[in-house]
Write an enzyme that holds these catalytic residues in place. Structure first.
Site, short mmCIF file in Angstrom:
data_model
loop_
_atom_site.label_atom_id
_atom_site.label_comp_id
_atom_site.label_asym_id
_atom_site.label_seq_id
_atom_site.Cartn_x
_atom_site.Cartn_y
_atom_site.Cartn_z
N CYS A 147 0.75 -1.11 0.07
CA CYS A 147 0.16 0.01 0.01
C CYS A 147 0.82 1.14 -0.02
O CYS A 147 1.64 1.38 0.93
CB CYS A 147 -0.86 0.13 1.12
SG CYS A 147 -1.99 1.52 1.57
N CYS A 176 -1.03 6.27 6.67
CA CYS A 176 -2.35 5.95 7.55
C CYS A 176 -2.09 5.50 8.79
O CYS A 176 -2.81 5.95 9.68
CB CYS A 176 -2.95 4.99 6.64
SG CYS A 176 -4.35 3.86 7.41
N TYR A 228 -19.70 -11.19 28.01
CA TYR A 228 -19.22 -10.52 26.57
C TYR A 228 -19.70 -10.97 25.45
O TYR A 228 -18.94 -11.09 24.54
CB TYR A 228 -17.81 -10.09 26.73
CG TYR A 228 -17.35 -9.60 28.24
CD1 TYR A 228 -17.30 -8.49 28.61
CD2 TYR A 228 -17.00 -10.56 29.16
CE1 TYR A 228 -16.94 -7.96 29.67
CE2 TYR A 228 -16.55 -10.36 30.49
CZ TYR A 228 -16.42 -9.02 30.74
OH TYR A 228 -15.84 -8.56 32.06
N GLU A 267 -24.26 -9.54 27.84
CA GLU A 267 -23.70 -8.46 26.96
C GLU A 267 -24.55 -7.07 27.32
O GLU A 267 -25.58 -7.08 27.75
CB GLU A 267 -24.10 -8.83 25.23
CG GLU A 267 -24.01 -7.79 24.44
CD GLU A 267 -22.74 -7.04 24.29
OE1 GLU A 267 -21.69 -7.77 24.29
OE2 GLU A 267 -22.61 -5.89 24.35
N ASP A 308 -15.07 -13.02 26.38
CA ASP A 308 -14.49 -12.50 25.24
C ASP A 308 -14.57 -10.99 25.49
O ASP A 308 -15.29 -10.24 25.02
CB ASP A 308 -15.21 -12.85 24.20
CG ASP A 308 -14.65 -12.36 22.90
OD1 ASP A 308 -13.38 -11.90 22.91
OD2 ASP A 308 -15.12 -12.61 21.82
N CYS A 363 -8.39 -9.96 22.95
CA CYS A 363 -7.71 -9.22 22.06
C CYS A 363 -6.73 -8.38 22.36
O CYS A 363 -6.24 -7.47 21.78
CB CYS A 363 -8.93 -8.42 21.16
SG CYS A 363 -9.90 -7.45 22.40
#
Ligand code: SAH
Length: 491
Positions: free
Chosen positions: A87, A93, A343, A364, A417, A444
């Site tokens: 890219c 970016c 979650y 959630e 999660d 994550c």
């Protein structure tokens, strides 16, 4: 790469360099942010867009007491892991921090990141980590994997409408025709929207004045259904000559729904509260296939999901299949167990678990996501799920303290999660009280994961398996799935 002033301010000698000095560095390590790290006279300098093994000339941009930042000015000798980034805008970016690294080197970096966080922040011994850490699961094609795109719309210097991304730390829009992480359809949708704006003289939104109409363009794509959903965020209540836009968008293969989201506030928040569908459906459907956890080949079993524009949904659907298949495998279910999925979003993991569990309860915080979860359960004919709206750290303790004669107060498995900040302490404490035989942690952020794993292991659990799954090729992010088991099996 800028070469100007390479003779100026060249730093030599034994002291520490100052801002604007040019220094020679060999990149020997990488930060959690994906920057290369080189040492100069013992001080660590962080340099974006560099790879372990690069020898570079860099300009100091900031110096703190014990470390500093520098900008790559000249590549003197490239690392064997360096590739030409595909890219042309990647440095401006900043979204693809690892694009200059070969894909195998990216995976090695992420594997190492998980290992280091478990050791440094989790306090696990290198030997333990060696035993439980499995090789990261990479992507077959690490580009064009995202099912979701979000483009800010603005004007260039001549006042023409442009779509692109915000330049780092500013709100100037850098126009892009194509982002290599997104699907090809994004470009076609962008072209259609910008042509409509030019032809009908629709003004783009101007952040500084708060004038203008079109603010953002959101695109969702169902990989397994080829369905496309387009949402325009507008600073108004309707679009002039919207039939022309609808006609242009409907000519695109797979177009399923077009909606307007109304955001008339002067804010950085992208979406407003009200969304109206102006053509077609208000959601896309996608199908996630269960995979074999040895070969990662798809099986015939799948779950269907309805996804509305606002709900959270994993951005990389092919890798998500591998991630959820591992989570299901780690849960070790045989249709007799009770499971909490904390979650749970739109119930993506919950429904996968429900394929093999006696009962699954999801929690959630976003009510719309829970509405989607219930609808998704029904659409898949699942009757063994129940969903709760609320914070995991409030719903779970209340349920545990309650008097419901329910085997959900002593579940067999808990799956979590959480977002990047990890689990709330109250949530972890309640998990320990409920004492499930297994805990599956999908994360994550390896740093908060390591912190939470330490807490769970101090509370009676043992790390069994840790495996990274690369959901975000070219970027510094990594997803991890972990299996923990109770040290003293409950009676
Ligand atoms: N498991 C889902 C969603 C994971 S993302 C999936 O794989 O698709 C994390 C989710 O946690 C988001 O949907 C977010 O809205 C939700 N969330 C954030 N804080 C929460 C909290 N304190 N309690 C419950 N859910 C929360």
């Amino acid at each position: 790469m800028k070469k100007k002033n390479t003779q100026d301010h060249r730093h030599t000698g034994s002291g520490l360099p100052q801002k604007n000095d040019l220094i020679l560095l060999t990149i020997g390590d990488m930060s959690v942010g994906g920057e290369g790290i080189g040492k100069y006279n013992g001080m660590a300098f962080f340099v974006k867009d560099t790879v372990i093994g690069d020898r570079i000339r860099a300009r100091v941009t900031k110096r703190k007491k014990n470390y500093g930042y520098a900008r790559l000015e000249e590549l003197l000798s490239p690392s064997p892991d360096r590739i030409k980034p595909p890219c042309p805008l990647h440095r401006r970016c900043g979204g693809c921090q690892l694009q200059t690294m070969s894909y195998p080197a990216q995976l090695a970096y992420k594997q190492n990141l998980i290992r280091n966080q478990l050791i440094r922040l989790g306090g696990f011994s290198p030997e333990t980590v060696e035993q439980v850490l499995l090789p990261i699961v990479g992507m077959e094609h690490p580009y064009r994997y995202r099912n979701k795109a979000q483009f800010p719309i603005g004007a260039d210097r001549q006042g023409n409408p442009v779509a692109g991304f915000y330049a780092s730390r500013t709100h100037d829009i850098i126009p892009v025709q194509d982002c290599l992480l997104g699907v090809d359809q994004n470009r076609i949708v962008l072209d259609a929207v910008l042509s409509y704006m030019r032809d009908c003289q629709i003004p783009p939104y101007d952040e500084t004045t708060g004038n203008g109409l079109i603010r953002h363009l959101l695109i969702r794509y169902g990989f397994s259904t080829n369905e496309l959903l387009v949402c325009l965020v507008i600073n108004g209540t309707d679009l002039p000559e919207k039939e022309r836009l609808i006609e242009a968008l409907c000519a695109i293969d797979g177009m399923t729904g077009i909606s307007l989201n109304i955001n008339q506030k002067k804010t950085n928040v992208i979406m407003g509260d009200v969304t109206t569908t102006i053509w077609g459906k208000d959601s896309v459907t996608d199908r996630i296939y269960l995979r074999d956890c040895e070969t990662f080949e798809r099986t015939n079993t799948s779950v269907r999901y309805r996804i509305s524009p606002q709900s959270f949904y994993q951005v990389n659907p092919l890798q998500t299949e591998k991630l959820y298949s591992l989570a299901l495998d780690y849960a070790g279910l045989n249709e007799t167990q009770t499971v909490w999925d904390l979650y749970c979003g739109i119930g993506t993991i919950s429904l996968f678990l429900a394929l093999r569990a006696k009962k699954v309860c999801g929690v959630e915080i976003v009510p719309q996501a829970i509405a989607d979860a219930r609808e998704n359960a029904a659409a898949n004919g699942m009757t063994n799920t129940e969903f709760f709206v609320g914070k995991a750290e409030e719903v779970l303790p209340a349920f545990y303290a309650g008097s419901a004669p329910s085997d959900m107060r002593r579940p067999d498995v808990i799956v979590v999660d959480p977002p990047r900040k990890g689990c709330d302490q109250k949530c972890l404490e309640t998990m320990l009280l409920m004492a499930p035989e297994r805990i599956v942690y999908v994360s994550c952020d390896p740093a908060t994961l390591a912190r939470d794993l330490r807490f769970l292991c101090d509370g009676g659990y043992e790390l069994k398996k840790v495996r990274g799954v690369d959901q975000f090729g070219q970027t510094r992010h990594v997803e991890t799935v972990v299996m923990l088991s109770h040290k003293k099996p409950t009676a």
